[in-house]
Design a protein around this motif. Structure first.
Motif, PDB file in Angstrom:
ATOM      1  N   ARG A 123      89.725  57.374 -34.461  1.00 26.35           N
ATOM      2  CA  ARG A 123      88.267  57.020 -35.218  1.00 26.35           C
ATOM      3  C   ARG A 123      88.432  55.783 -36.060  1.00 26.35           C
ATOM      4  O   ARG A 123      88.189  55.851 -37.389  1.00 26.35           O
ATOM      5  CB  ARG A 123      87.702  57.835 -35.734  1.00 26.35           C
ATOM      6  CG  ARG A 123      87.471  59.131 -34.997  1.00 26.35           C
ATOM      7  CD  ARG A 123      86.694  60.214 -35.717  1.00 26.35           C
ATOM      8  NE  ARG A 123      86.122  61.442 -34.773  1.00 26.35           N
ATOM      9  CZ  ARG A 123      86.899  62.527 -34.515  1.00 26.35           C
ATOM     10  NH1 ARG A 123      88.201  62.665 -34.785  1.00 26.35           N
ATOM     11  NH2 ARG A 123      86.295  63.400 -33.991  1.00 26.35           N
ATOM     12  N   HIS A 124      88.831  54.630 -35.588  1.00 32.62           N
ATOM     13  CA  HIS A 124      89.130  53.493 -36.322  1.00 32.62           C
ATOM     14  C   HIS A 124      88.147  52.853 -37.033  1.00 32.62           C
ATOM     15  O   HIS A 124      88.151  52.308 -38.311  1.00 32.62           O
ATOM     16  CB  HIS A 124      89.810  52.271 -35.581  1.00 32.62           C
ATOM     17  CG  HIS A 124      90.991  52.857 -34.894  1.00 32.62           C
ATOM     18  ND1 HIS A 124      92.375  53.090 -35.395  1.00 32.62           N
ATOM     19  CD2 HIS A 124      91.547  53.330 -33.633  1.00 32.62           C
ATOM     20  CE1 HIS A 124      93.116  53.621 -34.848  1.00 32.62           C
ATOM     21  NE2 HIS A 124      92.553  53.755 -33.676  1.00 32.62           N
ATOM     22  N   ALA A 125      86.781  52.808 -36.630  1.00 38.01           N
ATOM     23  CA  ALA A 125      85.742  52.124 -37.158  1.00 38.01           C
ATOM     24  C   ALA A 125      85.360  53.053 -38.571  1.00 38.01           C
ATOM     25  O   ALA A 125      84.921  52.545 -39.680  1.00 38.01           O
ATOM     26  CB  ALA A 125      84.257  52.108 -36.364  1.00 38.01           C
ATOM     27  N   GLU A 126      85.626  54.541 -38.320  1.00 44.20           N
ATOM     28  CA  GLU A 126      85.219  55.242 -39.505  1.00 44.20           C
ATOM     29  C   GLU A 126      86.123  55.228 -40.605  1.00 44.20           C
ATOM     30  O   GLU A 126      85.871  55.117 -41.836  1.00 44.20           O
ATOM     31  CB  GLU A 126      84.980  56.832 -38.893  1.00 44.20           C
ATOM     32  CG  GLU A 126      83.908  56.908 -38.097  1.00 44.20           C
ATOM     33  CD  GLU A 126      84.004  56.695 -36.544  1.00 44.20           C
ATOM     34  OE1 GLU A 126      84.989  55.869 -36.371  1.00 44.20           O
ATOM     35  OE2 GLU A 126      83.237  57.363 -35.822  1.00 44.20           O
ATOM     36  N   ALA A 127      87.406  54.931 -40.180  1.00 42.40           N
ATOM     37  CA  ALA A 127      88.562  54.702 -41.171  1.00 42.40           C
ATOM     38  C   ALA A 127      88.212  53.485 -41.768  1.00 42.40           C
ATOM     39  O   ALA A 127      88.368  53.406 -42.908  1.00 42.40           O
ATOM     40  CB  ALA A 127      89.616  54.745 -40.490  1.00 42.40           C
ATOM     41  N   ALA A 150      87.588  67.090 -43.853  1.00 38.90           N
ATOM     42  CA  ALA A 150      87.361  65.864 -44.860  1.00 38.90           C
ATOM     43  C   ALA A 150      85.880  65.429 -44.707  1.00 38.90           C
ATOM     44  O   ALA A 150      85.293  65.100 -45.497  1.00 38.90           O
ATOM     45  CB  ALA A 150      88.257  64.744 -44.251  1.00 38.90           C
ATOM     46  N   THR A 151      85.586  65.405 -43.425  1.00 38.73           N
ATOM     47  CA  THR A 151      83.827  64.972 -43.301  1.00 38.73           C
ATOM     48  C   THR A 151      82.893  65.873 -43.528  1.00 38.73           C
ATOM     49  O   THR A 151      81.663  65.427 -43.734  1.00 38.73           O
ATOM     50  CB  THR A 151      83.720  64.361 -42.040  1.00 38.73           C
ATOM     51  OG1 THR A 151      83.951  65.311 -41.133  1.00 38.73           O
ATOM     52  CG2 THR A 151      84.642  63.112 -41.558  1.00 38.73           C
ATOM     53  N   ALA A 152      83.472  66.938 -43.853  1.00 38.07           N
ATOM     54  CA  ALA A 152      82.464  68.103 -44.479  1.00 38.07           C
ATOM     55  C   ALA A 152      82.242  67.739 -45.823  1.00 38.07           C
ATOM     56  O   ALA A 152      81.110  68.078 -46.373  1.00 38.07           O
ATOM     57  CB  ALA A 152      83.037  69.418 -44.188  1.00 38.07           C
ATOM     58  N   ILE A 153      83.013  67.072 -46.636  1.00 36.97           N
ATOM     59  CA  ILE A 153      82.890  66.657 -47.953  1.00 36.97           C
ATOM     60  C   ILE A 153      82.079  65.499 -47.967  1.00 36.97           C
ATOM     61  O   ILE A 153      81.028  65.535 -48.858  1.00 36.97           O
ATOM     62  CB  ILE A 153      84.198  66.556 -48.774  1.00 36.97           C
ATOM     63  CG1 ILE A 153      85.078  67.561 -48.745  1.00 36.97           C
ATOM     64  CG2 ILE A 153      83.712  65.828 -50.289  1.00 36.97           C
ATOM     65  CD1 ILE A 153      86.422  67.472 -49.106  1.00 36.97           C
ATOM     66  N   CYS A 154      82.035  64.606 -47.401  1.00 36.04           N
ATOM     67  CA  CYS A 154      81.000  63.342 -47.301  1.00 36.04           C
ATOM     68  C   CYS A 154      81.413  62.651 -45.798  1.00 36.04           C
ATOM     69  O   CYS A 154      82.594  62.993 -45.185  1.00 36.04           O
ATOM     70  CB  CYS A 154      81.545  62.369 -48.345  1.00 36.04           C
ATOM     71  SG  CYS A 154      83.097  61.685 -48.295  1.00 36.04           S
ATOM     72  N   ALA A 155      80.317  61.953 -45.399  1.00 38.00           N
ATOM     73  CA  ALA A 155      80.353  61.318 -44.147  1.00 38.00           C
ATOM     74  C   ALA A 155      81.297  59.918 -44.391  1.00 38.00           C
ATOM     75  O   ALA A 155      81.530  59.416 -45.548  1.00 38.00           O
ATOM     76  CB  ALA A 155      78.949  60.830 -43.760  1.00 38.00           C
ATOM     77  N   PRO A 156      82.160  59.544 -43.269  1.00 34.92           N
ATOM     78  CA  PRO A 156      82.930  58.274 -43.197  1.00 34.92           C
ATOM     79  C   PRO A 156      81.995  57.253 -43.977  1.00 34.92           C
ATOM     80  O   PRO A 156      80.741  57.101 -43.291  1.00 34.92           O
ATOM     81  CB  PRO A 156      83.451  58.178 -41.857  1.00 34.92           C
ATOM     82  CG  PRO A 156      83.142  59.290 -41.260  1.00 34.92           C
ATOM     83  CD  PRO A 156      82.019  60.245 -41.895  1.00 34.92           C
ATOM     84  N   GLY A 157      82.668  56.275 -44.943  1.00 31.59           N
ATOM     85  CA  GLY A 157      81.920  55.139 -45.418  1.00 31.59           C
ATOM     86  C   GLY A 157      81.044  55.423 -46.531  1.00 31.59           C
ATOM     87  O   GLY A 157      80.270  54.620 -46.995  1.00 31.59           O
ATOM     88  N   GLU A 158      80.776  56.770 -47.048  1.00 27.23           N
ATOM     89  CA  GLU A 158      79.949  57.079 -48.223  1.00 27.23           C
ATOM     90  C   GLU A 158      80.764  57.712 -49.155  1.00 27.23           C
ATOM     91  O   GLU A 158      81.646  58.709 -48.924  1.00 27.23           O
ATOM     92  CB  GLU A 158      78.779  58.071 -47.729  1.00 27.23           C
ATOM     93  CG  GLU A 158      77.875  57.694 -46.545  1.00 27.23           C
ATOM     94  CD  GLU A 158      76.826  58.395 -46.162  1.00 27.23           C
ATOM     95  OE1 GLU A 158      76.611  59.351 -46.904  1.00 27.23           O
ATOM     96  OE2 GLU A 158      76.375  58.042 -45.123  1.00 27.23           O
ATOM     97  N   LEU A 159      80.432  57.570 -50.495  1.00 31.76           N
ATOM     98  CA  LEU A 159      81.219  58.181 -51.605  1.00 31.76           C
ATOM     99  C   LEU A 159      79.861  58.587 -52.619  1.00 31.76           C
ATOM    100  O   LEU A 159      79.551  57.951 -53.524  1.00 31.76           O
ATOM    101  CB  LEU A 159      82.046  57.282 -52.390  1.00 31.76           C
ATOM    102  CG  LEU A 159      83.360  57.012 -51.621  1.00 31.76           C
ATOM    103  CD1 LEU A 159      84.234  55.871 -52.395  1.00 31.76           C
ATOM    104  CD2 LEU A 159      84.228  58.411 -51.062  1.00 31.76           C
TER     105      LEU A 159
END
Length: 919
Positions: A729-733, A697-706
């Motif tokens: 990884r609660h902060a990233e979620a 999932a994070t290969a598609i985009c970094a957490p917090g970025e669309l």
């Protein structure tokens, strides 16, 4: 009553068969195709059957293939329909309009091919309402492809209609005709005895030795027998023929017809030439082209039995197709061009036919003529005739005096060949002509060349470079983009979309900033939706919904596909389903049918119809590999991977993902790479492999970025948040949930609203969790997204169980389990079952010491038996590693084992027991 065998020597068996055929027609419909060599007697049998049918009270409608009209769609059908005007007026409006537009008799939205075929069958049914109808079609081998399809469609549906279809088709070894699917009857040459009998009856004045010589030369061919004998004197001399008779009966008969035509008066030959080139035999057109009294000149040809005027006086028919060929072959080039000019004037109200005759009448470049032919091409495309549009555009290019106009028309033809018709070889051939032109870097040429390299080789770099350069050099129009600008922007958008790389989409974003608002199907709208879906204005959504509602009347494949493409990013595919299915079913737009298959497969995927989705994806992959559209094949692999991921078929998902990565990574097609990562993440989540899911999932985009131009980031947002939560990884979620909320996509559709609300609930404080999940499940319209609803129930149930609210958790875990079971989502169903067991709804192990295992101990033991470590088990069950260790400490003696490696065998040896529950 039957066919008179005295008139058809040696055809007693065929006469009996045709008599029986007509009896079957009168009783309930039948179809038959006569096949054989030229001149073998097929036309004579058709004539005899038509005469008998008329004598029996049947209505007879005739048509014939014309070799000069094979590239005009529905030209053959036009001959059959034009005589049924009263019946056509009685059809329902939709059927009448479909035929009118398809045959060029009226204007309107392009009907899909199946609508035309159904309307044709309805018309013939209406004509047969009061008396049986016999359709007679000669020379079916030179009937245009669209009309052949109509003939085959009708022939397969004649049962119970009292309609007969009797056709004739030439069989030649060097040019075999395509199959028709009709029952066939081969017409053989006459035997030697029958040949002599025929000659003796017709030419009793000729000596026996002369008749024997004629029979030997004619080789049993009835037409050759009659024509050879008619041109032979009692001394054995043969007049009006070329030297030598050994080249075959058909060719020699044509020479005889040519000699007879040459003996006719000049004015008669001119009228015959008009009739031969007009094709349908419509007396009204011939009168308009030939001037007052022109048809009087047909009399000598009638007396010589070369043509026959129907009793109705509305049509003229050549005695044999070889007569038509002899008339055309015997005319000079200038005579043919003059006839075409006259016909063009007479057909001013039929733009396509007018354009075709002008194309044949003109030999030197002429912009006015080229513009008329280009207009005819646009008309062809509007009514769904992509092949006709390509042919006409190429001819318009040949007649273009200016190089720029020539390049533009050729490039348009190449683009239609690739995007709509699916003729890659034709498109490449045309582009070779364009590239040979000086200064070939026009918008249209760049669009065609860029589209070709993109869909065949996946070369987004070259496609983007071609389009970027052409766009920068061309002046930007002040209003909405049209024509070659629109085509160029659409292709640039596709190249940027599949690339997904900033260096490609940033120039597109800069260009969009200076463009006005456009229609929903326009390239600018598609690009803006792809750039920032959440920023799509409400006005565009409203206009898109209106455009989708109009698709039922819009079968221009290009418009349908572009509208559906925009709709696919905004969760509006269900409304496009009927229209895109028509594009596939039509079969006349092979290129457009591939994206249409994509939309059908995606619609089935989203609706939980995973086997139909996988079937459509497999059909797409096979079609793309067969035709060379390798880019679209990767989308097929993506859909197949998603269907497999949600069903829990990890091996199939992996195979499809690796196929996509293997093709797209070397080409830098990041968008396709993201598609495969989305499927891989979904598969890993189903298998409760949350770390792997997070990695994909994070290969598609970094957490917090669309990021812009990255729709998979939106579609995978729920998976990323869930994987982040389950791996601690609660902060990233939290950051990703907030990014999805701030993107504004929740207003676009109920699916986006459900996903946004679900990730908010997953990352909410414990005291707000239940309220947030209830709000998510209360979003209107979410039932059309069954898998996402199951995900929400599962996440809700897991959250409740983590808070120790087992009774409430079972409600949602049970709902998730039932939903996944209905869908066939096996791995997800297993996850829900595991959660249910953890709440106490499970079947406990029984055995020597196993009776004492608690549900929690059983679940820990099962996970440990798979090889998971204590921290991994703790993450899945929301326990601490110390608690997991304590459970295993108690499990070992209960199962009578001393090592972790013995867990699997011990659990398998333990028989199931009755259900046990825990509050």
């Amino acid at each position: 009553m039957g066919l008179d065998p005295t008139g058809l020597v040696g055809r007693e068996r065929e006469s009996a068969d045709l008599t029986a055929f007509l009896d079957t027609v009168a009783a309930g419909g039948a179809a038959l195709l006569l096949t054989g060599d030229p001149g073998v007697g097929k036309t004579a049998l058709l004539d005899a059957a038509a005469e008998l049918a008329a004598a029996q009270g049947m209505r007879v409608v005739r048509g014939s293939g014309v070799e000069y009209e094979t590239d005009i769609s529905f030209a053959g059908l036009h001959q059959l329909v034009v005589t049924l005007a009263p019946e056509l007026d009685r059809l329902p409006r939709s059927s009448r309009e479909a035929l009118d537009v398809a045959l060029g008799l009226g204007a309107g939205p392009a009907p899909d091919r199946i609508a035309v075929l159904n309307a044709t069958l309805a018309l013939f049914g209406e004509a047969a309402r009061e008396q049986p109808l016999l359709l007679v079609v000669d020379d079916l081998h030179v009937v245009d492809d669209a009309s052949r399809s109509a003939v085959g469609f009708v022939a397969r549906r004649l049962g119970g209609h009292r309609i007969g279809l009797l056709g004739a088709q030439r069989t030649e070894a060097d040019a075999p005709a395509p199959p028709t699917g009709l029952a066939e009857q081969q017409i053989a040459p006459l035997t030697d005895a029958d040949a002599l009998r025929l000659l003796s009856r017709r030419f009793a004045h000729l000596p026996r030795r002369i008749l024997s010589s004629v029979a030997r030369d004619a080789q049993g061919n009835p037409l050759a027998l009659l024509e050879f004998a008619a041109s032979t004197s009692v001394s054995g001399d043969r007049q009006g023929t070329a030297a030598g008779w050994g080249s075959g009966p058909g060719r020699d008969v044509r020479a005889l017809y040519a000699a007879r035509v040459a003996r006719l008066p000049q004015r008669t030959r001119e009228t015959l030439l008009l009739a031969a080139l007009e094709g349908s035999g419509d007396i009204r057109v011939l009168e308009a082209a030939d001037g007052p009294g022109g048809l009087d000149h047909l009399a000598p040809a009638e007396r010589d039995h070369l043509v026959k005027v129907a009793e109705s006086g509305r049509t003229v028919r050549f005695r044999h197709p070889l007569v038509r060929s002899a008339v055309v072959d015997g005319a000079t080039g200038e005579q043919r061009r003059s006839a075409h000019r006259k016909l063009a004037l007479a057909l001013a109200d039929q733009p396509e036919r007018r354009g075709d005759h002008l194309a044949r009448a003109t030999t030197v470049p002429d912009e006015e003529t080229a513009a008329v032919i280009e207009s005819a091409a646009r008309s062809s495309l509007r009514r769904g005739d992509a092949d006709g549009a390509i042919t006409r555009l190429r001819r318009a290019a040949e007649l273009s005096p200016g190089r720029a106009a020539r390049r533009r028309r050729l490039s348009q033809a190449a683009y239609i060949a690739a995007w709509v018709a699916g003729h890659l070889e034709v498109s490449h051939e045309i582009m070779r002509e364009v590239q040979g032109e000086p200064a070939a870097r026009s918008l249209a040429a760049a669009a065609a060349a860029g589209f070709l390299v993109l869909v065949t080789d996946g070369d987004a770099d070259t496609a983007h470079a071609l389009l970027k350069e052409a766009v920068e050099l061309a002046p930007l129009p002040s209003g909405p983009l049209r024509g070659e600008w629109e085509t160029a922007l659409f292709t640039l958008t596709l190249a940027s979309q599949y690339s997904g790389r900033p260096e490609h989409w940033q120039p597109l974003a800069d260009l969009l900033a200076g463009l006005p608002e456009a229609s929903p199907a326009a390239a600018a709208s598609l690009a803006r939706v792809h750039q920032y879906s959440g920023s799509v204005p409400e006005d565009l959504l409203r206009r898109l919904d209106e455009e989708i509602a109009r698709l039922k009347d819009q079968s221009d494949a290009d418009v349908v596909i572009r509208t559906a493409l925009t709709a696919s990013y905004l969760d509006r595919l269900p409304g496009c389903r009927e229209a895109v299915t028509r594009v596939i079913r039509d079969g006349g737009a092979v290129g457009a049918s591939m994206p249409a298959l994509i939309f059908v497969a995606l619609d089935d995927l989203y609706a939980g119809r995973w086997q139909p989705s996988a079937d459509a994806a497999a059909e797409l992959i096979a079609l793309c590999e067969e035709t060379g559209y390798h880019l679209f094949a990767q989308v097929g692999h993506y859909v197949a991977a998603m269907a497999a991921a949600q069903r829990g078929d990890l091996d199939a998902c992996r195979d499809h993902c690796e196929a996509v990565w293997g093709w797209s990574q070397p080409r830098g097609l990041r968008r396709l790479e993201n598609c495969a990562h989305q499927a891989a993440a979904r598969a890993a989540l189903g298998a409760a492999d949350f770390e792997t899911a997070y990695r994909h999932a994070t290969a598609i985009c970094a957490p917090g970025e669309l990021p812009p131009f990255n729709p998979e980031a939106l579609w995978c947002a729920l998976d990323l948040v869930e994987a982040a939560v389950r791996t601690g990884r609660h902060a990233e979620a939290q950051r990703h949930a907030m990014a999805l909320r701030d993107s504004g996509v929740a207003r676009l559709s109920s699916r986006f609203a459900l996903s946004t609300a679900t990730v908010a609930a997953m990352t909410s404080p414990p005291e707000a969790m239940a309220r947030c999940f209830e709000e998510a499940l209360a979003v209107p319209g979410i039932e059309q997204w069954p898998f996402e609803v199951g995900q929400a129930h599962l996440a809700y149930g897991e959250g409740l169980r983590r808070q120790g609210r087992n009774r409430e958790a079972r409600v949602h875990l049970g709902a998730a389990h039932s939903r996944f079971e209905e869908l066939g989502a096996h791995s997800w169903q297993t996850r829900a079952a595991a959660e249910l067991r953890a709440t106490g709804m499970t079947r406990t192990a029984r055995g020597k010491a196993g009776e004492a295992l608690t549900p929690q101990e059983l679940e820990v033991a099962r996970l440990a038996a798979t090889g998971l470590s204590n921290p991994q088990i703790a993450s899945r069950l929301f326990l601490s590693p110390r608690t997991v260790s304590s459970h295993l400490y108690r499990v070992f003696p209960k199962l009578g084992i001393t090592a972790r490696a013995e867990l699997r065998d011990a659990l398998q040896a333990t028989p199931p027991g009755p259900s046990a529950g825990r509050p």
